[in-house]
Each structure stands twice: as C-alpha cells, then as structure tokens.
Design a protein around this motif. Structure first.
Motif, PDB file in Angstrom:
ATOM      1  N   ALA A 160       0.992  -1.207  -0.023  1.00 41.10           N
ATOM      2  CA  ALA A 160      -0.062   0.090   0.133  1.00 41.10           C
ATOM      3  C   ALA A 160       0.856   1.421   0.064  1.00 41.10           C
ATOM      4  O   ALA A 160       0.407   2.167  -0.780  1.00 41.10           O
ATOM      5  N   ALA A 161       1.869   1.324   0.823  1.00 44.10           N
ATOM      6  CA  ALA A 161       2.704   2.474   0.868  1.00 44.10           C
ATOM      7  C   ALA A 161       3.520   2.659  -0.369  1.00 44.10           C
ATOM      8  O   ALA A 161       3.510   3.843  -0.867  1.00 44.10           O
ATOM      9  N   LEU A 162       3.988   1.734  -1.048  1.00 46.69           N
ATOM     10  CA  LEU A 162       4.423   1.802  -2.452  1.00 46.69           C
ATOM     11  C   LEU A 162       3.568   2.459  -3.521  1.00 46.69           C
ATOM     12  O   LEU A 162       3.864   3.274  -4.188  1.00 46.69           O
ATOM     13  N   PHE A 163       2.272   1.835  -3.520  1.00 43.48           N
ATOM     14  CA  PHE A 163       1.312   2.212  -4.320  1.00 43.48           C
ATOM     15  C   PHE A 163       0.955   3.649  -4.374  1.00 43.48           C
ATOM     16  O   PHE A 163       0.554   4.299  -5.093  1.00 43.48           O
ATOM     17  N   ASP A 164       0.659   4.110  -2.728  1.00 37.88           N
ATOM     18  CA  ASP A 164       0.524   5.338  -2.504  1.00 37.88           C
ATOM     19  C   ASP A 164       1.457   6.521  -2.966  1.00 37.88           C
ATOM     20  O   ASP A 164       1.273   7.420  -3.578  1.00 37.88           O
ATOM     21  N   ARG A 165       2.957   5.967  -2.922  1.00 34.59           N
ATOM     22  CA  ARG A 165       3.724   6.903  -3.657  1.00 34.59           C
ATOM     23  C   ARG A 165       3.824   6.876  -4.845  1.00 34.59           C
ATOM     24  O   ARG A 165       3.885   8.083  -5.725  1.00 34.59           O
ATOM     25  N   ILE A 166       3.539   5.709  -5.641  1.00 35.93           N
ATOM     26  CA  ILE A 166       3.622   5.741  -7.229  1.00 35.93           C
ATOM     27  C   ILE A 166       2.501   6.845  -7.644  1.00 35.93           C
ATOM     28  O   ILE A 166       2.685   7.487  -8.473  1.00 35.93           O
TER      29      ILE A 166
ATOM     30  N   VAL B 256      -0.580   7.191 -11.870  1.00 31.44           N
ATOM     31  CA  VAL B 256      -0.930   5.820 -12.125  1.00 31.44           C
ATOM     32  C   VAL B 256      -1.621   5.053 -11.268  1.00 31.44           C
ATOM     33  O   VAL B 256      -0.926   4.779 -10.193  1.00 31.44           O
ATOM     34  N   PRO B 257      -2.744   4.566 -11.314  1.00 35.10           N
ATOM     35  CA  PRO B 257      -3.465   3.936 -10.175  1.00 35.10           C
ATOM     36  C   PRO B 257      -3.150   2.376 -10.195  1.00 35.10           C
ATOM     37  O   PRO B 257      -2.350   1.854 -10.976  1.00 35.10           O
ATOM     38  N   ARG B 258      -3.000   2.052  -8.811  1.00 34.74           N
ATOM     39  CA  ARG B 258      -2.552   0.861  -8.447  1.00 34.74           C
ATOM     40  C   ARG B 258      -3.382  -0.498  -9.282  1.00 34.74           C
ATOM     41  O   ARG B 258      -2.798  -1.333  -9.273  1.00 34.74           O
TER      42      ARG B 258
END
Length: 390
Positions: free
Chosen positions: A97-103, A109-111
C-alpha cells in the motif's frame, strides 16, 4: 502477452550488414559486436556480451504459436482473471500500500492498472520465464519476421550490461526478451527503468519496488493522464448507430450520453472523449474507453489483451464483473483466416491472415457490414463470412 514496442532510434544507426536478416549466424554476431563498439562499448565488453550467444529454436516455436490471442475477449478474460488472482491482487494492494500510494502521488498511475499488468504478465512475479534473454533477443533479431523490432533490443541489452544491470549468461525472462516482474524489454528499461528501492540498481526480476515504479514511469512517460478513468462498462440503447462504435471513433462523452449511453456503475466522465468498445459485438459486453485506455497499447498491441488488462484493473479498483450479454457466435481461427483473406481480396489492409481479430480486421469488418446494410458493430460472424464469400 508481450510488451513489444517499436520505434527505437538505435535502428537508424545500424549498418547494412546488421540489418540483413537470416545471414550466417557468425556474420550476424560479428556485425552486432561491431555495432555495440560503435555505440560506446569497449571491444572487451562487446566480446564478453556476445561470447557463447546461440540461437534458441524454442524461441522461434513460441513466436509462431501465439494461439492465446485467437481467443475472444470473454474466453480470454475468463481464462486469466480468476477468483484467486482477484483475491491475490487485492492482497498485494494491501501489502504494498505504501509503495502504491507513493507511485500514485508521483505519477498518477493507479494501483489497479499496475496490479493488472503484474498479475497478467508474471502472476505477481512468480512466473517470469526461463529463456536466456540475450539469446532470445538475438534469435528474434536474426529471424526475418520482426528483425527491426528486436535488433535494437539486443543493443539496449548491451547498454544494460555495461552499467551492471544485465548478465548475458544468467539473465532470463520471457521468450520474446521481456525481463522481470512486469516484463519490460531492455530498451524500455533504459528509457523508463527506476530504482524503486534505492539500492543503486534497477533489478526488475527481484525487486517488486523497482518493477512497479518502472512500470508506472513507463506509463506516465508515454502519456498517462492522472486522475482520469481508462475503461468503464456502459449500457447502450438498442438503436445506437453501431457504425460510430470502435476504438478509432472517439466522440465527446457528452455526445454519447445524449445518444442514450449510460454507465453501469458510477458516473460518466462527461468532460472527456471516449470510444465505445464492443469486444463481442453489439449483443455482448460494452465499454467506454477513455484516452488513458489508448496508452495501454504501448504495453501490448493485442486488442483482447489490452481490453482484458484494462477491465481487470477496474475490477481490482472495485468494479463489478461485466455483463456477458448474449453475443452472436463468432468465428474460429480457420474461419477468421478465411475472412481475413477475403477482406484482403476486397481491398482492406488487415495485415497477415493470422486468425486473430485485431484492430485492422475489426475496422475492415465494420466497413463491410456497413456496405452490406448489416449492424456495423465490427464483430465477424458466420453469416458475414458467408455473405462475403458467396
């Protein structure tokens, strides 16, 4: 399911000897070695990279047997979007989740999109392929079917080797040369690869962070529009002008709404443009494809694959399963080849008669349906084939 990109500037620099396909293998290797040196590698680096390179007949067999893309959208999506994959995708979204939030914060670009490609390409990194990447790329570069695509990829792999991110003897991946958890070709890694875990290297095979950040960077670099949707299931009026449907016929979404197009869930993005997609014809599922949908074709050129990945992404973001409808029976591979051959005779450019319902075949079918006074939904049926061959 391959991310085979075209258009690489390296190609323009290749000498005539390197551009000739099917030449004796030693001459081919020598020409590429010379070109690698011309592009900055030392003779020792080039020789080390190409030492022991060999042709792989398994690669050519895989290249000639891509029957998966002959499946219809419904069959393909059912085959690759399992309940287990949906569950694991949602688990991966929580784990990272933290990585996707940063991305999402950095690229927009959505997770869901990244999770869909991660799942479809390698089952979340579990099945990355065991072909030697250097040999796979060189085999396809030497072959005469698509040499202009793969020869630049060999030289890009040399560049990765020179910076310490490619081992010619040990780097493995898919049969078409893609590497890592999201399956990126060497030139894409050079152009878009990111060190997502800050260890000083870009290692898409072993680092999920590197793979996902690089995938997002690629989509962002080629035009992903933050905050906008990509695909939405819609309900169509019975008397829609079917000739207006198709990926190449985008209209303002507001215009579609005035024609009676309604969202199955949520709201239409009326400020955008969009195209109506009918993967199985007017009696099957229907989607509104927004501008971001077209970006996904830079990842893969298959209409069925891209539509499936885009739909899978919406499921991972919380949408319901699509309504299958009652589509008319389609054509089998041999019938599709007959149709493509007939369309070619009629003056349409559908490419090779390969039995795959691609974009050009769909466009030609729609034109012939319109000419014959049939509902022009670009879905080829036995009745259309009969009408065109008698």
């Amino acid at each position: 399911m391959r991310a085979l990109l075209t258009a690489l500037a390296i190609l323009a620099c290749l000498p005539a000897a390197a551009r000739a396909c099917g030449e004796p293998w030693p001459d081919f290797v020598a020409a590429l070695t010379d070109q690698a040196v011309a592009e900055g590698a030392s003779p020792q680096e080039a020789q080390a990279f190409f030492r022991s390179a060999r042709q792989d007949p398994k690669v050519l067999r895989a290249d000639r047997a891509q029957g998966v893309f002959q499946k219809s959208f419904t069959d393909f999506s059912r085959a690759v979007i399992s309940r287990d994959r949906l569950t694991r995708g949602r688990q991966m979204a929580e784990t990272h989740a933290a990585l996707f939030d940063r991305i999402e914060r950095e690229t927009g670009v959505p997770r869901g999109v990244l999770l869909a490609f991660w799942a479809l390409e390698t089952d979340f990194g579990q099945v990355q392929g065991d072909f030697n990447t250097r040999d796979a790329l060189m085999t396809l570069a030497h072959d005469c079917r698509r040499p202009d695509l793969f020869r630049p990829q060999v030289l890009a792999a040399v560049a990765l080797y020179r910076r310490g991110d490619f081992d010619p003897a040990r780097t493995t991946g898919a049969w078409a040369g893609e590497i890592g958890q999201v399956q990126m070709l060497p030139a894409d890694i050079l152009a878009h690869g990111k060190d997502g875990d800050a260890d000083g290297h870009i290692r898409l095979k072993t680092s999920s962070a590197d793979a996902l950040v690089s995938a997002a960077a690629k989509l962002s670099d080629i035009g992903w529009r933050p905050g906008e949707p990509w695909l939405q299931e819609v309900i169509l009026p019975e008397k829609l002008d079917w000739s207006k449907t198709g990926l190449e016929q985008a209209l303002p979404v507001e215009d579609w709404a005035k024609m009676g197009v309604r969202p199955r869930e949520g709201m239409l993005a009326r400020e955008l443009s969009g195209a109506i997609l009918l993967p199985m014809g007017r009696q099957g599922p229907a989607f509104l494809a927004y501008p971001n949908f077209r970006v996904l074709f830079h990842w893969n050129q298959s209409f069925v694959y891209v539509t499936t990945a885009a739909y899978f992404a919406t499921r991972l973001e919380g949408s319901e399963a699509f309504e299958t409808g009652t589509p008319e029976p389609g054509l089998g591979p041999s019938e599709m080849r007959r149709l493509q051959e007939r369309l070619t005779v009629l003056g349409h450019d559908v490419g090779t008669a390969d039995g795959i319902l691609g974009a050009r075949t769909r466009a030609a079918v729609q034109k012939e349906q319109k000419r014959l006074g049939l509902p022009a939904d670009a879905w080829p049926t036995p009745a259309l084939l009969a009408a065109l061959t008698h």
